[in-house]
Structures are given as structure tokens and as C-alpha cells.
Motif scaffolding. Structure first.
Motif, PDB file in Angstrom:
ATOM      1  N   ARG A 113      -4.726  -6.556 -12.168  1.00 58.10           N
ATOM      2  CA  ARG A 113      -5.832  -6.240 -11.262  1.00 58.10           C
ATOM      3  C   ARG A 113      -5.600  -6.851  -9.872  1.00 58.10           C
ATOM      4  O   ARG A 113      -5.903  -6.236  -8.856  1.00 58.10           O
ATOM      5  N   SER A 114      -5.064  -8.056  -9.842  1.00 64.79           N
ATOM      6  CA  SER A 114      -4.779  -8.711  -8.564  1.00 64.79           C
ATOM      7  C   SER A 114      -3.751  -7.917  -7.770  1.00 64.79           C
ATOM      8  O   SER A 114      -3.881  -7.740  -6.548  1.00 64.79           O
ATOM      9  N   GLN A 115      -2.719  -7.427  -8.465  1.00 62.83           N
ATOM     10  CA  GLN A 115      -1.675  -6.670  -7.779  1.00 62.83           C
ATOM     11  C   GLN A 115      -2.171  -5.297  -7.322  1.00 62.83           C
ATOM     12  O   GLN A 115      -1.682  -4.753  -6.329  1.00 62.83           O
ATOM     13  N   ALA A 116      -3.167  -4.734  -8.034  1.00 64.42           N
ATOM     14  CA  ALA A 116      -3.679  -3.411  -7.689  1.00 64.42           C
ATOM     15  C   ALA A 116      -4.737  -3.462  -6.597  1.00 64.42           C
ATOM     16  O   ALA A 116      -5.059  -2.431  -5.997  1.00 64.42           O
ATOM     17  N   ARG A 117      -5.260  -4.662  -6.320  1.00 67.53           N
ATOM     18  CA  ARG A 117      -6.346  -4.779  -5.353  1.00 67.53           C
ATOM     19  C   ARG A 117      -5.901  -4.323  -3.966  1.00 67.53           C
ATOM     20  O   ARG A 117      -4.773  -4.556  -3.564  1.00 67.53           O
ATOM     21  N   SER A 118      -6.805  -3.675  -3.255  1.00 66.38           N
ATOM     22  CA  SER A 118      -6.541  -3.184  -1.889  1.00 66.38           C
ATOM     23  C   SER A 118      -5.313  -2.273  -1.843  1.00 66.38           C
ATOM     24  O   SER A 118      -4.488  -2.359  -0.929  1.00 66.38           O
ATOM     25  N   GLU A 119      -5.177  -1.417  -2.867  1.00 61.62           N
ATOM     26  CA  GLU A 119      -4.068  -0.456  -2.968  1.00 61.62           C
ATOM     27  C   GLU A 119      -2.711  -1.157  -2.924  1.00 61.62           C
ATOM     28  O   GLU A 119      -1.741  -0.636  -2.384  1.00 61.62           O
ATOM     29  N   GLY A 120      -2.651  -2.340  -3.533  1.00 61.52           N
ATOM     30  CA  GLY A 120      -1.411  -3.117  -3.531  1.00 61.52           C
ATOM     31  C   GLY A 120      -0.286  -2.515  -4.343  1.00 61.52           C
ATOM     32  O   GLY A 120       0.867  -2.916  -4.187  1.00 61.52           O
ATOM     33  N   MET A 121      -0.601  -1.543  -5.218  1.00 60.43           N
ATOM     34  CA  MET A 121       0.429  -0.872  -6.009  1.00 60.43           C
ATOM     35  C   MET A 121       0.552   0.599  -5.631  1.00 60.43           C
ATOM     36  O   MET A 121       1.023   1.412  -6.418  1.00 60.43           O
ATOM     37  N   VAL A 122       0.140   0.928  -4.426  1.00 53.42           N
ATOM     38  CA  VAL A 122       0.208   2.304  -3.942  1.00 53.42           C
ATOM     39  C   VAL A 122       1.308   2.422  -2.896  1.00 53.42           C
ATOM     40  O   VAL A 122       1.403   1.610  -1.980  1.00 53.42           O
ATOM     41  N   CYS A 123       2.148   3.435  -3.063  1.00 51.90           N
ATOM     42  CA  CYS A 123       3.181   3.732  -2.060  1.00 51.90           C
ATOM     43  C   CYS A 123       3.114   5.221  -1.761  1.00 51.90           C
ATOM     44  O   CYS A 123       3.400   6.053  -2.643  1.00 51.90           O
ATOM     45  N   GLY A 124       2.739   5.563  -0.547  1.00 42.31           N
ATOM     46  CA  GLY A 124       2.596   6.971  -0.196  1.00 42.31           C
ATOM     47  C   GLY A 124       1.525   7.628  -1.026  1.00 42.31           C
ATOM     48  O   GLY A 124       0.386   7.164  -1.094  1.00 42.31           O
ATOM     49  N   SER A 125       1.880   8.680  -1.721  1.00 44.70           N
ATOM     50  CA  SER A 125       0.902   9.419  -2.522  1.00 44.70           C
ATOM     51  C   SER A 125       0.844   8.956  -3.973  1.00 44.70           C
ATOM     52  O   SER A 125       0.043   9.481  -4.753  1.00 44.70           O
ATOM     53  N   LEU A 126       1.676   7.993  -4.360  1.00 44.33           N
ATOM     54  CA  LEU A 126       1.776   7.573  -5.760  1.00 44.33           C
ATOM     55  C   LEU A 126       1.139   6.206  -5.983  1.00 44.33           C
ATOM     56  O   LEU A 126       1.411   5.252  -5.262  1.00 44.33           O
ATOM     57  N   ASP A 127       0.298   6.121  -7.008  1.00 43.43           N
ATOM     58  CA  ASP A 127      -0.398   4.884  -7.379  1.00 43.43           C
ATOM     59  C   ASP A 127       0.189   4.362  -8.692  1.00 43.43           C
ATOM     60  O   ASP A 127       0.083   5.005  -9.730  1.00 43.43           O
ATOM     61  N   LEU A 128       0.803   3.177  -8.646  1.00 46.83           N
ATOM     62  CA  LEU A 128       1.429   2.585  -9.831  1.00 46.83           C
ATOM     63  C   LEU A 128       0.592   1.448 -10.421  1.00 46.83           C
ATOM     64  O   LEU A 128       1.110   0.612 -11.173  1.00 46.83           O
ATOM     65  N   SER A 129      -0.693   1.429 -10.120  1.00 46.05           N
ATOM     66  CA  SER A 129      -1.572   0.382 -10.643  1.00 46.05           C
ATOM     67  C   SER A 129      -1.644   0.429 -12.168  1.00 46.05           C
ATOM     68  O   SER A 129      -1.698   1.501 -12.773  1.00 46.05           O
ATOM     69  N   TYR A 130      -1.651  -0.767 -12.777  1.00 48.76           N
ATOM     70  CA  TYR A 130      -1.814  -0.944 -14.224  1.00 48.76           C
ATOM     71  C   TYR A 130      -0.686  -0.307 -15.044  1.00 48.76           C
ATOM     72  O   TYR A 130      -0.853  -0.017 -16.230  1.00 48.76           O
ATOM     73  N   ILE A 131       0.465  -0.082 -14.417  1.00 47.79           N
ATOM     74  CA  ILE A 131       1.654   0.361 -15.150  1.00 47.79           C
ATOM     75  C   ILE A 131       2.359  -0.876 -15.710  1.00 47.79           C
ATOM     76  O   ILE A 131       2.508  -1.884 -15.028  1.00 47.79           O
ATOM     77  N   GLY A 132       2.787  -0.811 -16.969  1.00 50.66           N
ATOM     78  CA  GLY A 132       3.427  -1.948 -17.610  1.00 50.66           C
ATOM     79  C   GLY A 132       4.917  -2.043 -17.311  1.00 50.66           C
ATOM     80  O   GLY A 132       5.509  -1.148 -16.696  1.00 50.66           O
ATOM     81  N   VAL A 133       5.521  -3.124 -17.767  1.00 52.01           N
ATOM     82  CA  VAL A 133       6.931  -3.392 -17.498  1.00 52.01           C
ATOM     83  C   VAL A 133       7.823  -2.304 -18.082  1.00 52.01           C
ATOM     84  O   VAL A 133       8.750  -1.819 -17.422  1.00 52.01           O
ATOM     85  N   ALA A 134       7.567  -1.897 -19.330  1.00 56.15           N
ATOM     86  CA  ALA A 134       8.442  -0.906 -19.981  1.00 56.15           C
ATOM     87  C   ALA A 134       8.419   0.431 -19.245  1.00 56.15           C
ATOM     88  O   ALA A 134       9.467   1.038 -19.011  1.00 56.15           O
ATOM     89  N   ALA A 135       7.235   0.898 -18.872  1.00 56.35           N
ATOM     90  CA  ALA A 135       7.125   2.179 -18.168  1.00 56.35           C
ATOM     91  C   ALA A 135       7.698   2.077 -16.757  1.00 56.35           C
ATOM     92  O   ALA A 135       8.310   3.032 -16.259  1.00 56.35           O
ATOM     93  N   MET A 136       7.500   0.939 -16.103  1.00 57.19           N
ATOM     94  CA  MET A 136       8.025   0.763 -14.748  1.00 57.19           C
ATOM     95  C   MET A 136       9.547   0.789 -14.769  1.00 57.19           C
ATOM     96  O   MET A 136      10.191   1.427 -13.920  1.00 57.19           O
TER      97      MET A 136
END
Length: 464
Positions: free
Chosen positions: A110-133
Motif C-alpha cells: 500500500r505504501s508503494q502504491a500510494r500517490s500512483e507510486g506503482m504507475v508508469c504511463g498507462s499501466l498500474d502495477l499496484s499490489y502485484i506480487g514478486v512472482a508475477a512481477m
């Protein structure tokens, strides 16, 4: 034959005999809820119910007692504010190590996703786990994409590394250094000496002295580990067992090797055992094969020291094991995605803890995934809160979850709640109660009315 407690939709309770089979969970809110062999699930009993049995035999009492105790624990947690504040949740579940670790993982997501911290361009990678990443296994659901030029997952990962100023990867030879660094960030890896020293100090303040030393060593800063060790020994916080000489040595001799082996066998602290295992072999891979360290440490070690092929196999194996066992630490691997729902379903089957499952998965449902199991879990939890008369707690759940269930433009994924009390015969009770939840919390009901009376009156009108 086995005995089961059957809770029917009419609120009748019966003890029945059914064939002794492993309980399978079928997702349907219309079926009955049962407890069998210590697990809670949802199952269709049509055609399976045998003769009623009364009273309970002594062999049935322990399972029922455990269920009742767990229900009381869930009620107390609900009353204490167990909801969407990760820090508060960690305090509430402090006596349960599994749940504490789960909420620390979600707090990091949640901390990393705050303020679109896991967003790059049009893609949102919030709450994605290590294996999927690592595997770039990101669902192509429109929920993760905004309008604009499409962004590849690899491109988004590289962009996030740059925006977060994460340094270059140092470790095993790899063709995907950016992937490893972002995955290390998900594990809570410290990329600067300052943040590492802060983490070590926090561990010491919590009494995890040897874990603080391990943290410094696995980050490659033996001088910090030696300083911590020296300070702890001088203050008589830990005994001097000769660990300093072992840490200072670039290579241990045969006598020191033997000493490490018997010290490891005698040690009780898991972090100390992990450190001695590393000093004995000089290879963190050996530590990864043990359970001395939490999963975030072991996964981080894999990201640092395994080659690409080994890492893929390791993450796949650990993810499959976590989902199969309902291991909550596996959320670090699955993230709050579809595999997490499978993991949490297994966890519910084993523990009956619907409360934790629905709260943990609420951050992503329906914001990033749309899994009907979450609606079933939420409905079950709402009914539990109804029996606890936790009306305001349920209202807070509704309002706070509504705030989570919005897209990047602020549009809600949920239907707007009603703004007036307008309950008519035939309206589903659950829908009516959710409307009342919102109105009570938003103070749309005059203070002269008691909340309990309003709910009772509503139930009478709806179901009368």
C-alpha cells in the motif's frame, strides 16, 4: 459417517450425519454454510444430509469450541477497529505472528502504491506480487490500464526503477536487473546505508538483536554488523559467544567450522541459526533452504544470488506451495491478485477466518480484480457483524471500501449508496442493511433514533 453443524438460510441449526468425505468448497451465497473437520466452508448439502443427531458427542466438542473461540476473537478484533489501517491491524493481531507478517506485507504494498507510486504511463502495477512481477504475468484487465499509449510490463518496470531512484542491481549475473531490483523493493530491501541502519535499530528496539545483525550481513555491510554486535555485547544485551571473530574472518578454518556447527545446533534464536549456517557454508543458498528466516528475507536472497533459471523455478515452487497450504506470507509472491484469492480460500478452509481474508483482499477487489468469492466472503463477514451488532463497524467498512474501489480518475467501481431510507417489502436484506450502514455513518439519520432500533425496524419491514 461424520457429524456436521448445518446453519441454514432460515437460521435453523441442526446436527446431521453425512458420509465422511473431504469438504469441498462451492462458491454460492445461496447454499448452506457448514463446519466440518474444523474447517469453515460453503457447500451444497442437498442430497447429502442424513439423520439428525442430538446431542453433540464429546468428540465433537473440541472443534466446536475452537470455532466459537475464533468467532469471539474475530468479534473483539472488529470492535477494536480491525479494518483497512495496516498499522492498527498489526497492533490488533500482535499475538498472531502469521497475521502480523501479512499486514506488514500489505502495508508495504500500500505504501508503494500510494500517490500512483506503482504507475508508469498507462499501466498500474499496484499490489502485484514478486512472482508475477518477475514473470511479467500481469493480467490484461482494463482495470490496470488507463487511456493513453500502451506500456509494456518490462518498460513499466524500468520506468519505475528510474522514478524511484533505485540503484543498479548487484548480485548474480542476470538479464533482468531492473526486475530484480523492483522485486527486492517489494520485499522491503534497503537500498541505502541510512535506511538499513534505521531498520537495524528498529529491530534492536523490538528485541530482535540477531536479526538486526543478519540484516546488515545479508545486505553486504559486515562493518555495520560488527558495530551492532560490539554494542550489544558491551551493553550485556547478548552474550559474547565468539561471533565477532567469525564475522571478521574472510575465511573460517576447520576449527571455526566445527564451532559454527555445534553453535548452530545449540542456538534457539532462528536468526542466529541462519547467521551461523551462512558462516559455516559461506553461501546464502543454504540459508534459503531452511525456515530460519521469514519468507521476505528468503525471497530477497533468491533475488540476489540465484541465476535467472533458478530464480524462476524457486519463485514458481514457493508460490505453488503457499497457495496449496494457504500460507499468508505467500501474499508477497502472489500480490493481491487472482492467485491470492486461491491462497486465501485455502486459508479460510483451514482456519475459518473470513474476516482477515475479506479485509486483506479488499484493497484489490474490485479495483484490480473482480472475483465473486470476495462478494461471498464480504456477505459472510457482514452477517457476522450483524450478529455482533457491530453496525457502525460495518458502516465504516462500507464507506472506507468505497473509497478504495475507485479508478485513477476517481470513478467508483461500486454502485452509489442510496441517500434516503426507502425500504420496501421484497428488497434483499443485505442490500437494505448496506444502505443503512452508509446513512448511519454519514449521520443522515436524526440523532433521536437509536441505531439498533433502526436496524430492527428495517429488518421487520424487509422480511416481515
Amino acid at each position: 459417517m461424520q457429524r456436521m453443524i448445518v446453519l441454514s438460510g432460515s437460521h435453523d441449526v441442526a446436527i446431521v450425519k453425512v458420509p465422511h468425505v473431504y469438504t469441498q468448497v462451492h462458491i454460492s451465497g445461496r447454499h448452506n454454510t457448514l463446519i466440518s473437520a474444523g474447517s469453515l466452508g460453503i457447500s451444497d448439502l442437498r442430497g447429502a444430509i442424513g439423520e439428525e443427531v442430538d446431542p453433540l458427542s464429546q468428540s465433537d466438542v473440541p472443534s466446536l469450541s475452537r470455532f466459537l473461540v475464533d468467532s469471539l476473537i474475530s468479534k473483539d478484533r472488529c470492535r477494536a477497529g480491525y479494518l483497512f489501517d495496516c498499522d492498527k491491524n498489526i497492533q490488533i493481531v500482535a499475538a498472531d505472528v502469521r497475521l502480523e507478517r501479512l499486514w506488514k506485507i500489505i502495508r508495504r504494498f500500500r505504501s508503494q502504491a500510494r500517490s500512483e507510486g506503482m504507475v508508469c504511463g498507462s499501466l498500474d502495477l499496484s499490489y502485484i506480487g514478486v512472482a508475477a512481477m518477475w514473470a511479467e504475468d500481469i493480467a490484461t484487465d482494463e482495470r490496470r490500464y488507463a487511456q493513453g499509449s500502451p506500456v509494456a510490463v518490462a518498460e513499466a518496470i524500468t520506468g519505475l526503477i528510474t522514478s524511484k531512484s533505485i540503484p543498479q542491481f548487484e548480485g548474480a549475473r542476470t538479464g533482468f536487473p531492473e526486475h530484480r531490483q523492483l522485486c527486492l523493493a517489494l520485499c522491503g530491501w534497503k537500498f541505502t546505508i541510512e535506511t538499513l541502519e534505521e531498520e537495524c535499530q528498529e529491530l534492536i528496539e523490538r528485541g530482535q538483536y540477531y536479526l538486526a545483525i543478519v540484516q546488515a550481513v545479508l545486505h553486504g555491510y559486515k562493518h555495520i554488523a560488527l558495530n551492532l554486535l560490539r554494542s550489544l555485547i558491551r551493553s550485556k544485551t547478548i552474550p559474547n559467544i565468539g561471533l565477532g571473530a567469525l564475522l571478521a574472518s574472510t575465511e573460517i578454518n576447520e576449527e571455526q567450522h566445527e564451532m559454527c556447527l555445534w553453535m548452530e545446533a545449540d542456538a534457539e534464536d532462528p536468526a542466529l541459526k541462519a547467521l551461523l549456517t551462512y558462516l559455516t557454508t559461506g553461501d546464502w543458498r543454504t540459508v534459503m533452504k531452511t525456515t530460519y528466516l521469514d519468507s521476505d528475507y528468503r525471497i530477497a536472497l533468491g533475488l540476489k544470488y540465484l541465476n535467472d533459471t533458478e530464480l524462476s523455478g524457486f519463485l514458481q515452487g514457493e508460490t505453488a506451495r503457499a497457495v496449496r497450504n494457504g500460507d499468508l506470507e505467500g501474499i508477497l509472491l502472489t500480490g493481491l491478485t487472482e492467485p491470492a484469492m486461491d491462497l486465501l480460500q485455502t486459508y479460510i478452509n483451514k482456519t475459518g477466518d473470513v474476516q482477515t481474508a475479506v479485509l486483506a483482499s479488499a484493497y484489490a477487489n474490485p479495483r484490480y480484480i473482480d472475483d465473486m468469492r470476495w462478494d461471498v466472503w464480504k456477505g459472510t463477514y457482514f452477517e457476522q457483524m450483524q450478529t455482533w451488532r457491530a453496525f457502525h463497524e460495518r458502516a465504516r467498512f462500507t464507506v472506507q471500501h468505497n473509497a478504495l474501489a475507485v479508478d485513477r480518475d476517481g470513478r467508483s467501481y461500486k454502485q452509489s449508496p442510496v441517500t434516503t431510507i426507502d425500504i420496501v417489502r421484497g428488497v434483499p436484506i443485505r442490500a437494505a442493511m448496506e444502505s443503512l450502514d452508509f446513512l448511519l455513518l454519514e449521520k443522515a439519520v436524526p440523532h433521536a433514533y437509536n441505531a439498533d432500533d433502526i436496524y430492527r425496524a428495517a429488518l421487520f419491514v424487509v422480511s416481515g
